[in-house]
Design an enzyme around this catalytic site. Structure first.
Site, PDB file in Angstrom:
ATOM      1  N   ARG A 104       0.716  -1.181   0.054  1.00 20.79           N
ATOM      2  CA  ARG A 104       0.106   0.045   0.040  1.00 20.79           C
ATOM      3  C   ARG A 104       0.842   1.391  -0.099  1.00 20.79           C
ATOM      4  O   ARG A 104       0.337   2.424   0.013  1.00 20.79           O
ATOM      5  CB  ARG A 104      -0.980  -0.061   1.023  1.00 20.79           C
ATOM      6  CG  ARG A 104      -0.587   0.076   2.577  1.00 20.79           C
ATOM      7  CD  ARG A 104      -1.281  -0.246   3.784  1.00 20.79           C
ATOM      8  NE  ARG A 104      -2.302   0.409   3.797  1.00 20.79           N
ATOM      9  CZ  ARG A 104      -3.366   0.252   4.795  1.00 20.79           C
ATOM     10  NH1 ARG A 104      -3.022  -0.758   5.631  1.00 20.79           N
ATOM     11  NH2 ARG A 104      -4.346   0.663   4.983  1.00 20.79           N
ATOM     12  N   ASN A 164      -7.212   1.407  16.565  1.00 20.23           N
ATOM     13  CA  ASN A 164      -6.638   0.152  15.334  1.00 20.23           C
ATOM     14  C   ASN A 164      -5.146   0.495  15.057  1.00 20.23           C
ATOM     15  O   ASN A 164      -4.777   0.937  13.985  1.00 20.23           O
ATOM     16  CB  ASN A 164      -7.329   0.633  13.990  1.00 20.23           C
ATOM     17  CG  ASN A 164      -8.711  -0.174  14.019  1.00 20.23           C
ATOM     18  OD1 ASN A 164      -8.809  -1.499  14.191  1.00 20.23           O
ATOM     19  ND2 ASN A 164      -9.691   0.456  13.971  1.00 20.23           N
ATOM     20  N   ALA A 227     -11.782 -11.938  24.033  1.00 18.40           N
ATOM     21  CA  ALA A 227     -12.592 -12.854  24.102  1.00 18.40           C
ATOM     22  C   ALA A 227     -13.478 -12.483  25.596  1.00 18.40           C
ATOM     23  O   ALA A 227     -14.273 -13.192  26.127  1.00 18.40           O
ATOM     24  CB  ALA A 227     -12.060 -14.144  24.351  1.00 18.40           C
ATOM     25  N   ALA A 230     -15.911  -6.229  26.562  1.00 17.58           N
ATOM     26  CA  ALA A 230     -15.478  -5.014  26.513  1.00 17.58           C
ATOM     27  C   ALA A 230     -16.054  -4.219  27.706  1.00 17.58           C
ATOM     28  O   ALA A 230     -16.767  -4.620  28.439  1.00 17.58           O
ATOM     29  CB  ALA A 230     -15.848  -4.053  25.245  1.00 17.58           C
ATOM     30  N   ASP A 256     -14.039  -4.165  14.147  1.00 13.98           N
ATOM     31  CA  ASP A 256     -14.514  -3.076  13.251  1.00 13.98           C
ATOM     32  C   ASP A 256     -15.918  -3.369  13.302  1.00 13.98           C
ATOM     33  O   ASP A 256     -16.929  -2.537  13.367  1.00 13.98           O
ATOM     34  CB  ASP A 256     -14.224  -3.212  11.614  1.00 13.98           C
ATOM     35  CG  ASP A 256     -12.592  -3.375  11.505  1.00 13.98           C
ATOM     36  OD1 ASP A 256     -12.249  -2.287  12.204  1.00 13.98           O
ATOM     37  OD2 ASP A 256     -11.992  -3.831  10.618  1.00 13.98           O
TER      38      ASP A 256
END
Ligand code: KDG
Length: 311
Positions: A104, A164, A227, A230, A256
């Site tokens: 990229r 991210n 897992a 949150a 996402d």
């Protein structure tokens, strides 16, 4: 105006079912954290727009076709005649380990510029979503992200910053330098536990980082625990949600999906518990189906995982 405007680089992902070095068939997919979020939100019936640049090549055409097919508005996309659409290769190296290689550098998407974002920002949205990937792509992309956050905040459009961190693109120090100021424009910050120090002081613990973000005007900090679910820090307290109990086959895109579910709940006016539940539900769909976004639910499918809540 759309409910969601998201900005970033969409890529073509060439996936291999085994080690890349051994060769074999590759399958072509749309990838990109921001476009994944747009698809997740659009599948649930909200209006989503993605803005960015793609090449004037076949890969760019493919990205646009996929987004249109998912009902994501692409009026704000520029085609770059001089630069290619970015590519990534994703190999399943072992059953438990996937690895990514980017092609990229110098891509159309990495040449994102403030001028690309003026019209989409002027059109407005109920929420602007940005990730910490875009500012890693180039100086102009970093300036464009910063401009978009500032313009949205100035126009009263809440900003969701989805950290991210991509270690293949930049160092933690460079990420912190760009993302900490960006977080000051955000209403919602989403990070995994190991990303919190990229929007706060290195070495600071979770409650210190959160307190500082609140002081700078952030309303909600979502800490992703994989897992374990949150944790949401809101001004009136902390709430935990467990992950749903599903069989994980592909964790790429789970974050996402979590963001898309949270934002969908926000667009629907759900309370914090409802937003978290939808975020966890979308995350569960993402991890238990192959592909970044292919397995995300349509609205009528949201209840398919009822009964999979952790105790
Ligand atoms: O969030 C999933 C992403 O890793 C993927 O779709 C590609 O945006 C991407 C990136 O930069 O890694």
């Amino acid at each position: 105006a759309p409910d969601l405007l998201t900005v970033g680089e969409a890529l073509v992902s060439l996936r291999s079912a085994g080690p890349l070095a051994a060769g074999g068939p590759l399958t072509m997919h749309l990838a990109g954290a921001e476009s994944n979020v747009a698809v997740g939100v659009a599948r649930l019936g909200h209006r989503a727009a993605w803005a960015g640049r793609v090449g004037a090549d076949e890969f760019g055409e493919y990205v646009l076709r996929q987004l249109r097919a998912e009902g994501v508005a692409v009026d704000g996309v520029s085609r770059d005649p001089d630069r290619p659409t970015g590519l990534m290769f994703l190999e399943r190296r072992t059953a438990d380990l996937t690895r990514v290689q980017y092609h990229r550098a110098g891509s159309a998407g990495s040449a994102l510029d403030v001028e690309d974002l003026r019209a989409p920002l002027t059109a407005g949205a109920r929420m602007l979503h940005l990730t910490g990937i875009t500012p890693a792509l180039s100086d102009t992309a970093r300036a464009a992200t910063r401009w978009a956050a500032e313009a949205a905040a100035g126009a009263g459009i809440p900003v969701c910053l989805d950290v991210n961190h991509r270690a293949r693109l930049w160092s933690r120090a460079a990420a912190r330098e760009a993302l900490t100021p960006l977080a000051g424009y955000a209403s919602i910050v989403i990070a995994s536990t190991d990303e919190l120090d990229l929007v706060g002081d290195p070495g600071a613990d979770e409650s210190t980082v959160v307190a500082e973000l609140f002081r700078r005007g952030v309303d909600t900090v979502l800490v992703k625990l994989g897992a374990d679910g949150a944790r949401a820090h809101a001004r009136d307290g902390v709430r935990h949600t467990g992950a749903l109990t599903v069989t994980a086959v592909d964790t790429v895109g789970a974050g996402d999906a979590f963001t898309a579910g949270y934002l969908s709940g926000w667009f629907d006016g759900l309370d914090l518990a409802g937003r978290l539940r939808r975020a966890a539900t979308l995350g569960a769909f993402a991890v238990s189906s192959p592909g970044d976004w292919e397995g995300l639910p349509r609205r009528a499918e949201l209840s398919l995982l009822d009964g999979h809540e952790a105790g």
